[in-house]
Design an enzyme around this catalytic site. Structure first.
Site, mmCIF file in Angstrom:
data_model
loop_
_atom_site.group_PDB
_atom_site.id
_atom_site.type_symbol
_atom_site.label_atom_id
_atom_site.label_comp_id
_atom_site.label_asym_id
_atom_site.label_seq_id
_atom_site.Cartn_x
_atom_site.Cartn_y
_atom_site.Cartn_z
ATOM 1 C CD GLU A 290 -2.702 -1.266 2.565
ATOM 2 O OE1 GLU A 290 -3.805 -1.932 2.548
ATOM 3 O OE2 GLU A 290 -2.216 -1.023 3.786
ATOM 4 N N PRO A 291 1.646 1.420 -1.051
ATOM 5 C CG PRO A 291 2.346 1.745 -3.248
ATOM 6 C CD PRO A 291 1.805 0.859 -2.366
ATOM 7 N N GLY A 292 1.921 5.057 -0.482
ATOM 8 C CA GLY A 292 1.220 6.092 -0.547
ATOM 9 C C GLY A 292 2.471 7.101 -1.003
ATOM 10 C CB CYS A 361 -3.303 34.219 14.315
ATOM 11 S SG CYS A 361 -3.935 35.557 13.344
ATOM 12 C CD GLU A 362 -1.859 28.218 15.972
ATOM 13 O OE1 GLU A 362 -1.092 27.626 16.530
ATOM 14 O OE2 GLU A 362 -3.016 28.149 16.477
ATOM 15 C CE1 TYR A 390 -0.041 10.298 4.770
ATOM 16 C CE2 TYR A 390 2.153 10.281 3.746
ATOM 17 C CZ TYR A 390 1.209 9.401 4.243
ATOM 18 O OH TYR A 390 0.898 8.038 4.462
#
Ligand SMILES: *Cc1c(COP(=O)(O)O)cnc(C)c1O
Length: 431
Positions: A290-292, A361-362, A390
């Site tokens: 299951e390569p992603g 704002c982080e 991702y």
């Protein structure tokens, strides 16, 4: 350049698969996800060919949808001869909306809802990867009520600790995924599944983690799976027809990271498993992977526009871009390293020490810290490499920042595959 599809053109701009990154930014706006479809296809082919060459009939790679899920990816995956793994009704619906065959879907998830189970069965999902006994029972009820037999793989944890981030390590006994072999619970799980009406057990699934560089981790994984399969055979007389080894191959994110030779690794793992099967007199199962990340990560580039450039005397300089943790939360989540380039000045010396900050704002909204790029001016195009996996899939609307558009490049042409989100899209949900 980190990857072979990247170059610098006559204007001194970064080119992606031959297309000027500044032109892409101009045409489609920023922030912009760019996916080099041809490069991704090459990765798919490497897997399909290696698995065809070294493994029994029926072996195939399944694209891990969670890494990059939108309709346009499925025709690519399908035409390259891969199946797909999906982890939610949303991913199933996306694959099906793209015309992907339901029987090539493998449905994952450690906490599938009853509604999702019903949906998966109704849509004819080929295999469920059953994570636990609760799911087994719920699936059995659903399958029986529809008078069908659902093919399943049983997810077990082999108790391995590959050298990767804790957040993406899933092979340990202490994990929310799967049923552990070590405690004896996996054997019980198989015993129960074999006696459960409405399901047909084809084999086992195990996924040990992600961004793993060494083939030895996967050899350890197949050793443990095979030992378990032999125990099950001895105890219950069941011989598994399939092992699904999950995903996990690493990709280089920055200069100096190793390059994993996928075909060579698949060959090594296959030979290792074949030898083990011969020694144990166990029929070689068909193998699924299951390569992603290793399919899409390094085919993706994100383009931003540089906004404010702020230097705090005696401290540091910040280059602020028009995206950030909303389109790529991986630095905020895992301190993941990225290669950042000034795409507008790709030939200029990379001598401007800075931190790339996003627009939320982080203070944690950063893409990279303490790196060097060619000194940008407001409006320069800033490229972040290796964002195919991702990123889009993990994007959010935090601060009501809109999701970027996604462009696919193939045969020297760029086409819009996902349009930019609008404020109307956001407000649409609100009554
Ligand atoms: C995350 C995941 C994958 C994909 O892993 P990559 O490292 O991106 O290849 C495959 N299978 C399962 C079950 C996963 O959770």
């Amino acid at each position: 350049m980190l990857y072979s599809n990247l170059s610098v053109n006559d204007l001194g701009h970064l080119a992606i698969a031959g297309i000027d990154a500044c032109e892409l930014a101009e045409t489609f706006g920023t922030p912009l996800y760019v996916l080099d479809e041809d490069r991704m296809r090459g990765k798919c082919r490497t897997y399909v060919e290696a698995m065809r060459n070294y493994l029994p009939v029926g072996s195939m790679p399944l694209f891990a949808s969670k890494t990059l899920c939108f309709k346009g990816i499925y025709p690519v995956v399908q035409s390259e001869g891969m199946g797909a793994d999906v982890v939610s009704a949303g991913e199933i619906a996306t694959a099906l909306a793209a015309g992907f065959p339901a029987d090539l879907l493998y449905f994952h998830g450690s906490n599938k809802t009853d509604a999702e189970i019903a949906y998966g069965v109704a849509k004819g999902v080929g295999h469920f990867v059953v994570d636990n006994v609760d799911e087994l029972e719920a699936l059995s009820r659903e399958a029986q009520s529809r008078g069908i037999t659902q093919k399943v793989l049983l997810r077990v944890t082999v108790g391995l600790d590959p050298h990767t981030l804790a957040a993406i390590n899933t092979g340990k006994v202490d994990s929310q995924f799967g049923v552990p072999i070590e405690t004896g619970q996996a054997l019980q799980f198989v015993r129960q599944a074999l006696a459960t009406p409405g399901v047909e057990v084809e084999g086992y699934h195990s996924h040990i983690g992600s961004q793993i560089f060494e083939a030895t981790s996967f050899c350890d994984q197949v050793d443990r799976l095979l030992a378990f399969a032999c125990d099950v055979r001895d105890e219950l007389g069941f011989v598994a027809g399939a092992f699904n080894l999950g995903g996990g191959f690493a990709v280089p994110y920055v200069e100096g990271d190793a390059q994993v030779d996928i075909a060579a690794n698949i060959k090594a793992i296959s030979e290792h498993l074949k030898k083990g099967c011969e020694e144990a007199n166990y029929p070689m199962p068909r193998i699924l992977t299951e390569p992603g990340r290793s399919i899409v990560a390094d085919s993706g580039v994100t383009l931003y526009s540089a906004g404010r450039i702020k230097t705090i005397e005696g401290y540091r300089s910040y280059v602020m871009v028009d995206g950030g943790m909303t389109d790529n939360p991986r630095y905020a989540l895992y301190k993941s390293a990225y290669t950042v380039l000034n795409a507008s000045r790709a030939n200029a010396p990379e001598d401007f020490a800075c931190t790339i900050a996003g627009r939320c704002c982080e203070s944690g909204d950063r893409i990279a810290e303490d790196i060097c790029i060619a000194k940008p001016e407001r409006g320069d195009v800033i490229a972040v490499l290796t964002t195919g996996a991702y990123n889009y899939a993990m994007s959010s609307n935090y601060n009501r920042v809109l999701r970027p558009a996604l462009v696919m490049i193939s045969g020297g042409k760029a086409r819009l595959a996902v349009r930019r989100q609008t404020v109307e899209d956001l407000l649409d949900l609100e009554l």
